[in-house]
Motif scaffolding. Sequence first.
Motif, PDB file in Angstrom:
ATOM      1  N   PRO A  50       0.678  -0.980   0.098  1.00  0.00           N
ATOM      2  CA  PRO A  50       0.448  -0.223  -0.238  1.00  0.00           C
ATOM      3  C   PRO A  50       1.007   1.309   0.357  1.00  0.00           C
ATOM      4  N   ARG A  51       0.416   2.590  -0.675  1.00  0.00           N
ATOM      5  CA  ARG A  51       0.998   3.689  -0.715  1.00  0.00           C
ATOM      6  C   ARG A  51       1.172   4.330   0.965  1.00  0.00           C
ATOM      7  N   GLU A  52       2.044   5.284   0.726  1.00  0.00           N
ATOM      8  CA  GLU A  52       2.685   5.665   2.316  1.00  0.00           C
ATOM      9  C   GLU A  52       0.993   6.834   2.387  1.00  0.00           C
ATOM     10  N   PRO A  53       1.029   7.363   3.459  1.00  0.00           N
ATOM     11  CA  PRO A  53      -0.314   7.705   3.306  1.00  0.00           C
ATOM     12  C   PRO A  53      -0.482   9.228   3.462  1.00  0.00           C
ATOM     13  N   ASP A  54       1.506  10.347   3.168  1.00  0.00           N
ATOM     14  CA  ASP A  54       1.381  10.968   2.898  1.00  0.00           C
ATOM     15  C   ASP A  54       1.245  11.279   1.174  1.00  0.00           C
ATOM     16  N   THR A  55       1.319  10.234   0.454  1.00  0.00           N
ATOM     17  CA  THR A  55       1.305  10.081  -1.152  1.00  0.00           C
ATOM     18  C   THR A  55       0.691   9.984  -1.581  1.00  0.00           C
ATOM     19  N   MET A  56       1.054  11.550  -2.675  1.00  0.00           N
ATOM     20  CA  MET A  56      -0.179  11.609  -3.467  1.00  0.00           C
ATOM     21  C   MET A  56      -0.369  10.753  -4.672  1.00  0.00           C
ATOM     22  N   VAL A  57      -1.912  10.330  -4.748  1.00  0.00           N
ATOM     23  CA  VAL A  57      -1.469   9.156  -5.452  1.00  0.00           C
ATOM     24  C   VAL A  57      -2.539   9.955  -7.309  1.00  0.00           C
ATOM     25  N   GLU A  58      -1.686   9.232  -8.007  1.00  0.00           N
ATOM     26  CA  GLU A  58      -2.462   9.570  -9.408  1.00  0.00           C
ATOM     27  C   GLU A  58      -3.042   8.588 -10.414  1.00  0.00           C
ATOM     28  N   TYR A  59      -4.209   8.771 -10.340  1.00  0.00           N
ATOM     29  CA  TYR A  59      -4.373   7.708 -11.638  1.00  0.00           C
ATOM     30  C   TYR A  59      -4.205   7.436 -12.144  1.00  0.00           C
ATOM     31  N   GLU A  60      -4.577   6.504 -13.099  1.00  0.00           N
ATOM     32  CA  GLU A  60      -3.582   6.591 -14.417  1.00  0.00           C
ATOM     33  C   GLU A  60      -4.444   7.552 -15.481  1.00  0.00           C
ATOM     34  N   TRP A  61      -5.764   7.303 -15.433  1.00  0.00           N
ATOM     35  CA  TRP A  61      -6.444   8.067 -16.222  1.00  0.00           C
ATOM     36  C   TRP A  61      -6.735   9.444 -16.104  1.00  0.00           C
ATOM     37  N   GLN A  62      -5.243   9.830 -14.871  1.00  0.00           N
ATOM     38  CA  GLN A  62      -5.322  11.603 -14.163  1.00  0.00           C
ATOM     39  C   GLN A  62      -3.851  12.091 -14.981  1.00  0.00           C
ATOM     40  N   ARG A  63      -2.983  10.333 -15.226  1.00  0.00           N
ATOM     41  CA  ARG A  63      -1.949  10.472 -15.801  1.00  0.00           C
ATOM     42  C   ARG A  63      -2.314  11.016 -17.231  1.00  0.00           C
ATOM     43  N   VAL A  64      -2.794  10.225 -17.659  1.00  0.00           N
ATOM     44  CA  VAL A  64      -3.755  10.245 -19.832  1.00  0.00           C
ATOM     45  C   VAL A  64      -4.020  11.593 -20.180  1.00  0.00           C
ATOM     46  N   ALA A  65      -5.157  12.504 -18.201  1.00  0.00           N
ATOM     47  CA  ALA A  65      -6.002  12.948 -19.116  1.00  0.00           C
ATOM     48  C   ALA A  65      -4.970  14.445 -18.814  1.00  0.00           C
ATOM     49  N   ARG A  66      -3.319  14.643 -17.908  1.00  0.00           N
ATOM     50  CA  ARG A  66      -2.473  15.509 -18.426  1.00  0.00           C
ATOM     51  C   ARG A  66      -1.756  15.673 -19.035  1.00  0.00           C
ATOM     52  N   ALA A  67      -1.137  14.909 -19.766  1.00  0.00           N
ATOM     53  CA  ALA A  67      -0.505  14.121 -20.938  1.00  0.00           C
ATOM     54  C   ALA A  67      -1.480  14.660 -22.348  1.00  0.00           C
ATOM     55  N   ILE A  68      -2.855  14.828 -22.392  1.00  0.00           N
ATOM     56  CA  ILE A  68      -3.349  14.958 -23.674  1.00  0.00           C
ATOM     57  C   ILE A  68      -3.571  16.539 -23.391  1.00  0.00           C
ATOM     58  N   SER A  69      -3.871  17.124 -21.956  1.00  0.00           N
ATOM     59  CA  SER A  69      -3.969  18.343 -21.903  1.00  0.00           C
ATOM     60  C   SER A  69      -2.417  19.111 -22.180  1.00  0.00           C
ATOM     61  N   ALA A  70      -1.523  19.050 -21.664  1.00  0.00           N
ATOM     62  CA  ALA A  70       0.429  19.864 -22.319  1.00  0.00           C
ATOM     63  C   ALA A  70       0.406  19.840 -23.257  1.00  0.00           C
ATOM     64  N   ASP A  71      -0.236  18.747 -23.856  1.00  0.00           N
ATOM     65  CA  ASP A  71      -0.506  18.954 -25.986  1.00  0.00           C
ATOM     66  C   ASP A  71      -1.547  19.894 -26.144  1.00  0.00           C
ATOM     67  N   ILE A  72      -2.481  19.891 -25.992  1.00  0.00           N
ATOM     68  CA  ILE A  72      -3.643  20.696 -26.117  1.00  0.00           C
ATOM     69  C   ILE A  72      -2.784  22.196 -25.729  1.00  0.00           C
ATOM     70  N   GLU A  73      -2.119  22.683 -24.338  1.00  0.00           N
ATOM     71  CA  GLU A  73      -1.829  24.401 -24.119  1.00  0.00           C
ATOM     72  C   GLU A  73      -0.141  24.165 -24.571  1.00  0.00           C
ATOM     73  N   SER A  74       0.503  23.895 -25.561  1.00  0.00           N
ATOM     74  CA  SER A  74       1.800  22.780 -25.962  1.00  0.00           C
ATOM     75  C   SER A  74       1.510  23.344 -27.683  1.00  0.00           C
ATOM     76  N   GLY A  75      -0.088  24.082 -28.148  1.00  0.00           N
ATOM     77  CA  GLY A  75      -0.057  23.477 -29.887  1.00  0.00           C
ATOM     78  C   GLY A  75       0.184  21.829 -30.149  1.00  0.00           C
ATOM     79  N   ARG A  76       0.726  21.575 -30.038  1.00  0.00           N
ATOM     80  CA  ARG A  76       0.778  20.201 -30.700  1.00  0.00           C
ATOM     81  C   ARG A  76      -0.422  19.352 -30.605  1.00  0.00           C
ATOM     82  N   ILE A  77      -1.834  19.476 -30.867  1.00  0.00           N
ATOM     83  CA  ILE A  77      -2.632  19.148 -30.446  1.00  0.00           C
ATOM     84  C   ILE A  77      -3.572  20.897 -30.823  1.00  0.00           C
TER      85      ILE A  77
END
Length: 94
Positions: A17-44
Motif C-alpha cells: 500500500p502507498r504511504e499515507p502522505d503519498t499523492m495518488v495519481e490514477y492512470e486516467w489522471q496521468r493520461v488526461a494531464r498528458a493530453i492537456s499538456a499537448d493541447i496547451e503546447s499547441g501540439r494538438i
Amino acid sequence: MDHHGTPWSAHASHGQPREPDTMVEYEWQRVARAISADIESGRIPPGAALPSIIRLAEQYGVADHTIRRALRELREQGRIETLPHKGSYVRDQQ
C-alpha cells in the motif's frame, strides 16, 4: 484501489500500500494531464481530432476504459468536445 478501497501508488512496490502522505495519481489522471499538456503546447491545436480511443489506449499503454475516463475529465474541463460517432475534438480555448 485494492478490494478494500485502499489507494495504491503507481510507484509503490507490487502488493504494497502507498504511504499515507503519498499523492495518488490514477492512470486516467496521468493520461488526461498528458493530453492537456499537448493541447496547451499547441501540439494538438484547436479543432483537431484526437486519435481514436483504441489508438490512445495503445499510445499510453492503458485500457480503453482508462482513456474514456480521461476524455470525460477533459470534457468536464472544457478542453475537448465529443461528438457521437465522430470522435473527440479540441475546443478553442479562447
